[in-house]
Design a protein around this motif. Structure first.
Motif, PDB file in Angstrom:
ATOM      1  N   ASP A 231      -2.974  -1.781  -8.445  1.00 27.23           N
ATOM      2  CA  ASP A 231      -3.875  -0.648  -8.204  1.00 27.23           C
ATOM      3  C   ASP A 231      -3.961  -0.388  -6.360  1.00 27.23           C
ATOM      4  O   ASP A 231      -3.638   0.543  -6.571  1.00 27.23           O
ATOM      5  CB  ASP A 231      -5.243  -1.498  -8.565  1.00 27.23           C
ATOM      6  CG  ASP A 231      -6.652  -0.067  -8.468  1.00 27.23           C
ATOM      7  OD1 ASP A 231      -5.936   0.506  -7.814  1.00 27.23           O
ATOM      8  OD2 ASP A 231      -7.270  -0.406  -8.687  1.00 27.23           O
ATOM      9  N   SER A 232      -3.955  -1.477  -6.139  1.00 23.10           N
ATOM     10  CA  SER A 232      -3.397  -1.353  -4.984  1.00 23.10           C
ATOM     11  C   SER A 232      -2.838  -0.592  -4.186  1.00 23.10           C
ATOM     12  O   SER A 232      -2.676  -0.308  -2.959  1.00 23.10           O
ATOM     13  CB  SER A 232      -3.654  -2.366  -3.977  1.00 23.10           C
ATOM     14  OG  SER A 232      -2.917  -3.570  -4.219  1.00 23.10           O
TER      15      SER A 232
ATOM     16  N   ASP B   7      -1.410   5.808  -9.742  1.00 22.42           N
ATOM     17  CA  ASP B   7      -2.711   6.526 -10.125  1.00 22.42           C
ATOM     18  C   ASP B   7      -3.004   5.945 -11.398  1.00 22.42           C
ATOM     19  O   ASP B   7      -4.518   5.986 -11.855  1.00 22.42           O
ATOM     20  CB  ASP B   7      -2.413   7.969 -10.465  1.00 22.42           C
ATOM     21  CG  ASP B   7      -2.075   9.174  -9.481  1.00 22.42           C
ATOM     22  OD1 ASP B   7      -2.401   8.574  -7.723  1.00 22.42           O
ATOM     23  OD2 ASP B   7      -0.765   9.019  -8.790  1.00 22.42           O
TER      24      ASP B   7
ATOM     25  N   TYR C  23       0.715  -1.407  -0.065  1.00 23.05           N
ATOM     26  CA  TYR C  23      -0.256   0.028  -0.240  1.00 23.05           C
ATOM     27  C   TYR C  23       0.458   1.811  -0.061  1.00 23.05           C
ATOM     28  O   TYR C  23       0.257   2.384  -1.242  1.00 23.05           O
ATOM     29  CB  TYR C  23      -1.193   0.293   1.462  1.00 23.05           C
ATOM     30  CG  TYR C  23      -1.911  -1.520   1.042  1.00 23.05           C
ATOM     31  CD1 TYR C  23      -2.003  -2.170   0.195  1.00 23.05           C
ATOM     32  CD2 TYR C  23      -2.995  -1.771   2.819  1.00 23.05           C
ATOM     33  CE1 TYR C  23      -2.696  -2.796   0.063  1.00 23.05           C
ATOM     34  CE2 TYR C  23      -3.205  -2.458   2.405  1.00 23.05           C
ATOM     35  CZ  TYR C  23      -3.718  -3.399   1.045  1.00 23.05           C
ATOM     36  OH  TYR C  23      -4.962  -3.842   0.905  1.00 23.05           O
TER      37      TYR C  23
ATOM     38  N   HIS D 220      -6.720   4.368 -12.945  1.00 24.56           N
ATOM     39  CA  HIS D 220      -7.007   3.973 -14.046  1.00 24.56           C
ATOM     40  C   HIS D 220      -6.460   3.178 -14.889  1.00 24.56           C
ATOM     41  O   HIS D 220      -5.308   3.419 -15.076  1.00 24.56           O
ATOM     42  CB  HIS D 220      -6.991   5.702 -14.953  1.00 24.56           C
ATOM     43  CG  HIS D 220      -8.140   5.368 -16.077  1.00 24.56           C
ATOM     44  ND1 HIS D 220      -9.513   5.438 -16.029  1.00 24.56           N
ATOM     45  CD2 HIS D 220      -7.890   5.763 -17.495  1.00 24.56           C
ATOM     46  CE1 HIS D 220     -10.049   5.114 -17.276  1.00 24.56           C
ATOM     47  NE2 HIS D 220      -8.409   6.082 -18.029  1.00 24.56           N
TER      48      HIS D 220
ATOM     49  N   ASN E 120      -8.791  -2.863  -1.187  1.00 26.25           N
ATOM     50  CA  ASN E 120      -7.580  -1.278  -1.926  1.00 26.25           C
ATOM     51  C   ASN E 120      -7.587  -1.085  -3.229  1.00 26.25           C
ATOM     52  O   ASN E 120      -7.183  -0.502  -3.082  1.00 26.25           O
ATOM     53  CB  ASN E 120      -6.633  -1.740  -1.016  1.00 26.25           C
ATOM     54  CG  ASN E 120      -6.062  -0.066  -0.869  1.00 26.25           C
ATOM     55  OD1 ASN E 120      -6.997   0.617   0.302  1.00 26.25           O
ATOM     56  ND2 ASN E 120      -5.056  -0.243  -0.539  1.00 26.25           N
ATOM     57  N   THR E 121      -8.097  -2.211  -4.201  1.00 20.50           N
ATOM     58  CA  THR E 121      -8.028  -1.881  -5.239  1.00 20.50           C
ATOM     59  C   THR E 121      -9.680  -1.098  -5.820  1.00 20.50           C
ATOM     60  O   THR E 121     -10.010  -0.510  -5.410  1.00 20.50           O
ATOM     61  CB  THR E 121      -7.841  -2.564  -6.713  1.00 20.50           C
ATOM     62  OG1 THR E 121      -9.581  -3.421  -6.166  1.00 20.50           O
ATOM     63  CG2 THR E 121      -7.203  -4.094  -5.820  1.00 20.50           C
ATOM     64  N   GLY E 122      -8.546   0.129  -6.690  1.00 17.29           N
ATOM     65  CA  GLY E 122     -10.310   0.638  -7.878  1.00 17.29           C
ATOM     66  C   GLY E 122     -10.415   1.677  -7.654  1.00 17.29           C
ATOM     67  O   GLY E 122     -10.830   2.712  -7.678  1.00 17.29           O
ATOM     68  N   SER E 123      -8.697   3.042  -7.345  1.00 18.52           N
ATOM     69  CA  SER E 123      -8.323   4.168  -7.482  1.00 18.52           C
ATOM     70  C   SER E 123      -7.624   4.224  -8.946  1.00 18.52           C
ATOM     71  O   SER E 123      -7.172   5.256  -9.137  1.00 18.52           O
ATOM     72  CB  SER E 123      -7.974   4.526  -6.373  1.00 18.52           C
ATOM     73  OG  SER E 123      -6.665   3.710  -6.209  1.00 18.52           O
TER      74      SER E 123
ATOM     75  N   SER F  31     -17.327   8.081 -15.691  1.00 13.28           N
ATOM     76  CA  SER F  31     -17.539   8.838 -14.798  1.00 13.28           C
ATOM     77  C   SER F  31     -18.703   9.514 -14.732  1.00 13.28           C
ATOM     78  O   SER F  31     -19.350   8.939 -13.868  1.00 13.28           O
ATOM     79  CB  SER F  31     -16.226   8.475 -12.956  1.00 13.28           C
ATOM     80  OG  SER F  31     -15.839  10.266 -14.283  1.00 13.28           O
TER      81      SER F  31
ATOM     82  N   GLY G 266      -1.707   2.075  -4.691  1.00 14.07           N
ATOM     83  CA  GLY G 266      -1.481   3.269  -4.984  1.00 14.07           C
ATOM     84  C   GLY G 266      -1.233   4.143  -6.232  1.00 14.07           C
ATOM     85  O   GLY G 266      -1.424   5.584  -6.413  1.00 14.07           O
TER      86      GLY G 266
END
Ligand SMILES: Nc1nc2c(ncn2[C@@H]2O[C@H](COP(=O)(O)OP(=O)(O)OP(=O)(O)O)[C@@H](O)[C@H]2O)c(=O)[nH]1
Ligand SMILES: [Mg+2]
Length: 308
Positions: free
Chosen positions: A133-134, A138, A9, A45, A40-43, A246, A136
């Motif tokens: 992704d997890s 971008d 992370y 692109h 912690n994933t999903g942030s 989005s 951090g």
């Protein structure tokens, strides 16, 4: 060695590299690792970049990486199945290293071989992307050569799919239509320093008229990656697509479809593994090549395999 999730992370490069190896080698703990990091994933692109061999995908990724890091973004890059050690993934890795990106906490590069691997390449790639992704990042870019099934799989993994073509792709465009044309959110016409670029762009827009799923009109961006031309426009198009996703609240459903497909893929792998015991494998050989006897139909063979 146990992997400290907090190190991942925090973007610790060694922890990320170790986690990726666990997934890549299907080592013990791989499942638990994904379970832990998934929330912690999903942030990030996720950008898929595909297209014919040598189209300039890696060069584009390289230039985009510069732009992104200049604007303070952190980047993960996964290159699948570099065509040869002298081009593609390996080269991209070298190039990034030479530029000192390997010392940069904000850029993580990994290339993965699909040939000769024990299978599950798209599942594993998805999991490597989850790790990045997890951690951090971008933006996570996934480069793969578009020669068959792989480009469709990239599209499944990405929020934004970029198809890279070159002026010389003209003749092949008809053949590629079914695959590449359908999946692109953005077309890049790279090597526009060469002759035929505008004709090719006209070809692409013409074939887009045949697409009827268009609530997003795919962008066509003209680049000359080696000359660093068109890269800013490409980045802007990517951002536009992300914004559109989005604003239309499509990113969620895109991710849900992705999750459904991943579950299905894992089930498929598991069932396959369960079925193919050593005993059944050797029986199959036997059923097919029993001396002097015409083999049974596939259904009969399956029936007999299921009995053991
Ligand atoms: N003329 C010209 N050459 C380019 C351009 N972009 C890349 N190249 C060259 O094309 C060759 C292939 O570039 P790569 O970026 O490795 O292409 P790729 O699509 O990643 O290749 P694979 O991963 O092997 O499929 C290299 O020699 C690049 O220098 C461009 O805009 N114009
Ligand atoms: Mg490449």
């Amino acid at each position: 060695m146990a992997i400290n999730i907090d190190d991942i992370y925090n973007g610790d490069l060694r922890a990320i590299a170790r986690a990726i190896s666990v997934v890549e080698n299907s080592s013990s703990g791989a499942t638990e690792l994904i379970e832990k990091i998934y929330p912690n994933t999903g942030s990030a692109h996720r950008i898929g970049i595909t297209g014919p061999p040598g189209a300039g995908k890696s060069t584009l990724v390289d230039k985009l990486t510069h732009l992104y890091t200049e604007s303070g973004k952190s980047i993960g890059i996964v290159a699948i199945d570099p065509t040869s050690p002298f081009s593609g993934g390996a080269l991209l890795g070298d190039r990034l290293r030479l530029q000192g990106f390997s010392l940069n906490k904000d850029v993580f590069f990994r290339s993965m071989a699909s040939r000769g691997s024990s299978g599950g390449i798209s599942r594993k790639t998805g999991e490597v992307v989850d790790i990045l992704d997890s951690s951090g990042k971008d933006v996570v870019m996934i480069e793969t050569v578009g020669v068959g099934q792989s480009e469709l799989e990239v599209a499944g993994m990405a929020d934004t799919t970029i198809v890279v073509l070159v002026p010389e792709s003209g003749d092949g465009i008809q053949a590629m239509k079914a695959g590449l044309m359908e999946i692109a959110d953005i077309f890049v016409l790279n090597k526009s320093d060469r002759e035929g670029a505008d004709l090719m762009i006209a070809n692409i827009s013409e074939s887009l008229e045949l697409r009827d799923d268009l609530n997003w009109t795919p962008k066509i961006v003209k680049t000359s990656a080696i000359n660093n031309e068109g890269i800013v426009e490409l980045k802007e198009s990517i951002e536009e697509h992300a914004e559109w996703l989005s604003s239309e609240e499509l990113i969620g459903s895109k991710r849900n479809i992705r999750l459904i497909n991943r579950v299905k893929e894992i089930i498929l792998e598991e069932l396959n593994e369960q079925f193919w015991t050593d005993e059944r494998r050797s029986l199959l050989e036997k059923f097919v090549s029993e001396n002097g006897k015409k083999p049974d139909s596939p259904y009969k063979i399956i029936e007999n395999l299921k009995k053991v």
